[in-house]
Design a protein around this motif. Structure first.
Motif, PDB file in Angstrom:
ATOM      1  N   ARG A  95       0.835  -1.203   0.000  1.00  0.00           N
ATOM      2  CA  ARG A  95       0.000   0.000   0.000  1.00  0.00           C
ATOM      3  C   ARG A  95       0.875   1.260   0.000  1.00  0.00           C
ATOM      4  O   ARG A  95       0.559   2.244  -0.662  1.00  0.00           O
ATOM      5  CB  ARG A  95      -0.948  -0.001   1.202  1.00  0.00           C
ATOM      6  N   LEU A  96       1.977   1.231   0.745  1.00  0.00           N
ATOM      7  CA  LEU A  96       2.922   2.353   0.722  1.00  0.00           C
ATOM      8  C   LEU A  96       3.526   2.514  -0.667  1.00  0.00           C
ATOM      9  O   LEU A  96       3.631   3.624  -1.188  1.00  0.00           O
ATOM     10  CB  LEU A  96       4.047   2.110   1.738  1.00  0.00           C
ATOM     11  N   TYR A  97       3.922   1.394  -1.255  1.00  0.00           N
ATOM     12  CA  TYR A  97       4.571   1.399  -2.567  1.00  0.00           C
ATOM     13  C   TYR A  97       3.659   1.998  -3.639  1.00  0.00           C
ATOM     14  O   TYR A  97       4.124   2.616  -4.596  1.00  0.00           O
ATOM     15  CB  TYR A  97       4.954  -0.030  -2.936  1.00  0.00           C
ATOM     16  N   ALA A  98       2.358   1.827  -3.467  1.00  0.00           N
ATOM     17  CA  ALA A  98       1.389   2.321  -4.453  1.00  0.00           C
ATOM     18  C   ALA A  98       1.153   3.825  -4.350  1.00  0.00           C
ATOM     19  O   ALA A  98       0.583   4.435  -5.261  1.00  0.00           O
ATOM     20  CB  ALA A  98       0.058   1.581  -4.300  1.00  0.00           C
ATOM     21  N   ARG A  99       1.600   4.441  -3.260  1.00  0.00           N
ATOM     22  CA  ARG A  99       1.404   5.881  -3.099  1.00  0.00           C
ATOM     23  C   ARG A  99       2.404   6.653  -3.961  1.00  0.00           C
ATOM     24  O   ARG A  99       3.598   6.370  -3.938  1.00  0.00           O
ATOM     25  CB  ARG A  99       1.588   6.279  -1.631  1.00  0.00           C
ATOM     26  N   LYS A 100       1.915   7.633  -4.675  1.00  0.00           N
ATOM     27  CA  LYS A 100       2.761   8.392  -5.596  1.00  0.00           C
ATOM     28  C   LYS A 100       3.890   9.095  -4.870  1.00  0.00           C
ATOM     29  O   LYS A 100       5.042   9.082  -5.327  1.00  0.00           O
ATOM     30  CB  LYS A 100       1.909   9.411  -6.369  1.00  0.00           C
ATOM     31  N   PHE A 103       6.592   6.612  -3.888  1.00  0.00           N
ATOM     32  CA  PHE A 103       7.371   6.155  -5.039  1.00  0.00           C
ATOM     33  C   PHE A 103       8.317   7.250  -5.538  1.00  0.00           C
ATOM     34  O   PHE A 103       9.453   6.977  -5.899  1.00  0.00           O
ATOM     35  CB  PHE A 103       6.454   5.697  -6.164  1.00  0.00           C
ATOM     36  N   ASN A 104       7.845   8.497  -5.551  1.00  0.00           N
ATOM     37  CA  ASN A 104       8.700   9.602  -6.005  1.00  0.00           C
ATOM     38  C   ASN A 104       9.924   9.760  -5.100  1.00  0.00           C
ATOM     39  O   ASN A 104      11.043   9.974  -5.585  1.00  0.00           O
ATOM     40  CB  ASN A 104       7.901  10.911  -6.034  1.00  0.00           C
ATOM     41  N   TYR A 106      11.196   7.387  -3.186  1.00  0.00           N
ATOM     42  CA  TYR A 106      12.019   6.200  -3.414  1.00  0.00           C
ATOM     43  C   TYR A 106      12.841   6.351  -4.688  1.00  0.00           C
ATOM     44  O   TYR A 106      14.028   5.991  -4.729  1.00  0.00           O
ATOM     45  CB  TYR A 106      11.127   4.956  -3.515  1.00  0.00           C
ATOM     46  N   ASN A 107      12.232   6.892  -5.739  1.00  0.00           N
ATOM     47  CA  ASN A 107      12.908   7.012  -7.029  1.00  0.00           C
ATOM     48  C   ASN A 107      14.118   7.945  -6.946  1.00  0.00           C
ATOM     49  O   ASN A 107      15.153   7.693  -7.568  1.00  0.00           O
ATOM     50  CB  ASN A 107      11.930   7.502  -8.098  1.00  0.00           C
ATOM     51  N   GLU A 108      14.000   9.018  -6.170  1.00  0.00           N
ATOM     52  CA  GLU A 108      15.139   9.919  -5.981  1.00  0.00           C
ATOM     53  C   GLU A 108      16.261   9.222  -5.218  1.00  0.00           C
ATOM     54  O   GLU A 108      17.448   9.377  -5.550  1.00  0.00           O
ATOM     55  CB  GLU A 108      14.696  11.188  -5.248  1.00  0.00           C
ATOM     56  N   LEU A 109      15.889   8.458  -4.201  1.00  0.00           N
ATOM     57  CA  LEU A 109      16.893   7.703  -3.441  1.00  0.00           C
ATOM     58  C   LEU A 109      17.548   6.635  -4.309  1.00  0.00           C
ATOM     59  O   LEU A 109      18.754   6.384  -4.208  1.00  0.00           O
ATOM     60  CB  LEU A 109      16.240   7.059  -2.215  1.00  0.00           C
ATOM     61  N   ARG A 110      16.751   6.012  -5.183  1.00  0.00           N
ATOM     62  CA  ARG A 110      17.264   4.991  -6.099  1.00  0.00           C
ATOM     63  C   ARG A 110      18.315   5.584  -7.026  1.00  0.00           C
ATOM     64  O   ARG A 110      19.395   5.012  -7.218  1.00  0.00           O
ATOM     65  CB  ARG A 110      16.104   4.405  -6.920  1.00  0.00           C
ATOM     66  N   LYS A 111      18.030   6.756  -7.588  1.00  0.00           N
ATOM     67  CA  LYS A 111      18.975   7.399  -8.493  1.00  0.00           C
ATOM     68  C   LYS A 111      20.264   7.794  -7.761  1.00  0.00           C
ATOM     69  O   LYS A 111      21.366   7.639  -8.295  1.00  0.00           O
ATOM     70  CB  LYS A 111      18.335   8.637  -9.132  1.00  0.00           C
ATOM     71  N   ASP A 112      20.126   8.284  -6.538  1.00  0.00           N
ATOM     72  CA  ASP A 112      21.298   8.662  -5.752  1.00  0.00           C
ATOM     73  C   ASP A 112      22.152   7.430  -5.456  1.00  0.00           C
ATOM     74  O   ASP A 112      23.390   7.485  -5.518  1.00  0.00           O
ATOM     75  CB  ASP A 112      20.854   9.327  -4.445  1.00  0.00           C
ATOM     76  N   TYR A 113      21.497   6.308  -5.169  1.00  0.00           N
ATOM     77  CA  TYR A 113      22.228   5.071  -4.886  1.00  0.00           C
ATOM     78  C   TYR A 113      22.983   4.598  -6.132  1.00  0.00           C
ATOM     79  O   TYR A 113      24.130   4.145  -6.035  1.00  0.00           O
ATOM     80  CB  TYR A 113      21.265   3.985  -4.409  1.00  0.00           C
ATOM     81  N   ILE A 114      22.355   4.699  -7.293  1.00  0.00           N
ATOM     82  CA  ILE A 114      23.021   4.297  -8.541  1.00  0.00           C
ATOM     83  C   ILE A 114      24.261   5.146  -8.776  1.00  0.00           C
ATOM     84  O   ILE A 114      25.321   4.623  -9.143  1.00  0.00           O
ATOM     85  CB  ILE A 114      22.048   4.410  -9.740  1.00  0.00           C
TER      86      ILE A 114
END
Length: 202
Positions: A95-100, A103-104, A106-114
């Motif tokens: 349910r958390l993952y489905a929240r915009k 996800f936004n 998370y996506n910023e953290l994902r890019k920083d990790y990459i």
């Protein structure tokens, strides 16, 4: 897209299962946009995409993942009782993952990790005694060039520095001595680089 070409050539295969558990670490452009393959299931009815959520979210204990496939395949699974229940904490996470907004963020953290992971691999590649092969996952294949055996190197890193790495001696097709090194937090990666340098000096 090479994948699309491959799927076209394998249209005679009844089921093609594509595991995308590490795809959130991958990227195809300079801004690290997320790769989306789910739309391929509409075009290729034999394609099944599965993904574990544990790799990029660090929630292995929750045992959450998902599958994407054609409506016909979903119906067949449901008709045959393949509706798996999840735990309360797993449902809460989804349910958390489905929240915009979630996800936004998370996506910023994902890019920083990459970015940090690729910088880590580049720093590793500067060490003279290793060869780091290109990777778009959160781990890299590293060849030992100084004559060290992978088992001895892994044991020394664990015993002397408390750092665990995986030997790749059991991987078919590799000729030489290889280990798999995973990227972690920035501070931990720095410790790892310094330990590897010290290991070769010793």
């Amino acid at each position: 897209m090479k994948l699309k070409q491959l799927l076209s050539e394998l249209s005679f295969v009844e089921n093609i299962i594509l595991d995308t558990s590490f795809i959130h670490f991958a990227y195809e452009n300079d801004v690290f946009d997320l790769i989306n393959l789910e739309e391929l299931c509409k075009e290729f009815k034999n394609l099944i995409i599965i993904k574990s959520m544990s790799k990029d979210f660090g929630i292995a204990g929750i045992r959450v993942g998902y599958g994407v496939m054609s409506e016909d395949k979903v119906s067949t699974l449901l008709e045959n009782g393949y509706l798996w229940n999840t735990s309360g904490i797993g449902e809460y996470f989804l349910r958390l993952y489905a929240r915009k907004e979630f996800f936004n963020q998370y996506n910023e953290l994902r890019k920083d990790y990459i970015r940090k992971t690729q910088a880590f691999f580049a720093t590793l590649a500067e060490i003279e005694c290793v060869k780091v092969y290109p990777s778009r996952a959160n781990f890299a294949l590293v060849e030992l060039l100084d004559g060290s055996l992978s088992e001895e190197f892994v044991a020394k890193m664990l015993i002397k520095y408390g750092i665990y790495m995986r030997t790749c001696r059991d991987k078919i097709g590799l000729k030489g001595e290889f280990v798999r090194i995973a990227s972690r937090k920035f501070e931990e990666n720095e410790i790892m680089v310094n330990a590897i340098k010290d290991c070769f000096r010793g």
